[in-house]
Design a protein around this motif. Structure first.
Motif: not given
Length: 219
Positions: A176-180
């Motif tokens: 999720e961090l990577a996507g954000r």
């Protein structure tokens, strides 16, 4: 072939221990010992050197919090400890997290959640039950009686690392961090590792505590 993940289950309720053993064993996870008291849990860890301990907070002779502290301050590499509780805002859970436990689960966790939690906490890659943990940290983060060890100076972090820490404290996984942030997961893992190293933290759960205590993230 990698070695099977080794787990100790510590709970004074026989049905809980049997249920967890059945679920974990069915997924290829090796339950190397069971314990009914905190004293037995500490002894089981010393004898079997597990990767993860599922530790009930309320047990006779020595409660799970005292047992966790003893295990985590012992000699050698300590296992990851997941605290088990019946209530999602148990008064002892925050103390367990600041003592070094890697997270907590409710006892009514689903089989899938239990297996995923054990595997994730062993890797240190994700915060367990993020919404529940977040509520708990928010509730207790401002207590003056909390141990001073959770205070950290964030000045050593880069702007990007501060951004990652803030999102991590919201319960986001690496994916999720990577996507954000439009980064690769490998880059996110590097940022998280650097944050933990710079702040002298054991894992992501302690990073969440620090984020709230320093005011980087507010309830």
């Amino acid at each position: 072939m990698t070695a099977a993940l080794r787990v100790v289950v510590a709970d004074d309720q026989a049905l809980v221990r049997a249920g967890f053993r059945m679920i974990l064993t069915a997924d290829g996870i090796d339950v190397v010992a069971e314990a009914t008291t905190g004293v037995e849990a500490v002894d089981a860890v010393h004898r079997h050197r597990p990767d993860v301990v599922l530790m009930d907070i309320r047990m006779p002779d020595m409660d799970g919090l005292a047992a966790a502290r003893q295990i985590l301050t012992g000699v050698g590499e300590a296992p990851r400890i997941i605290m088990l509780t019946t209530f999602d805002l148990d008064q002892y859970v925050y103390a367990a997290l600041t003592a070094g436990a890697s997270g907590f689960l409710l006892k009514d966790v689903t089989p899938e959640q239990l297996v995923a939690a054990v595997r994730l906490v062993r890797s240190g890659d994700a915060l367990l039950a993020p919404t529940i943990t977040r509520r708990l940290v928010q509730r207790f983060a401002q207590r003056d009686t909390d141990p001073p060890a959770i205070h950290r100076d964030l000045s050593a972090l880069t702007p990007r690392e501060l951004e990652v820490l803030g999102l991590l404290a919201q319960g986001l996984s690496n994916a999720e961090l990577a996507g954000r942030l439009h980064l690769s997961e490998a880059t996110v893992k590097t940022h998280v590792a650097r944050i933990l190293a710079k702040l002298g933290l054991r894992d992501r759960v302690q990073a969440v505590v620090v984020a709230y205590r320093t005011g980087l993230v507010t309830p």
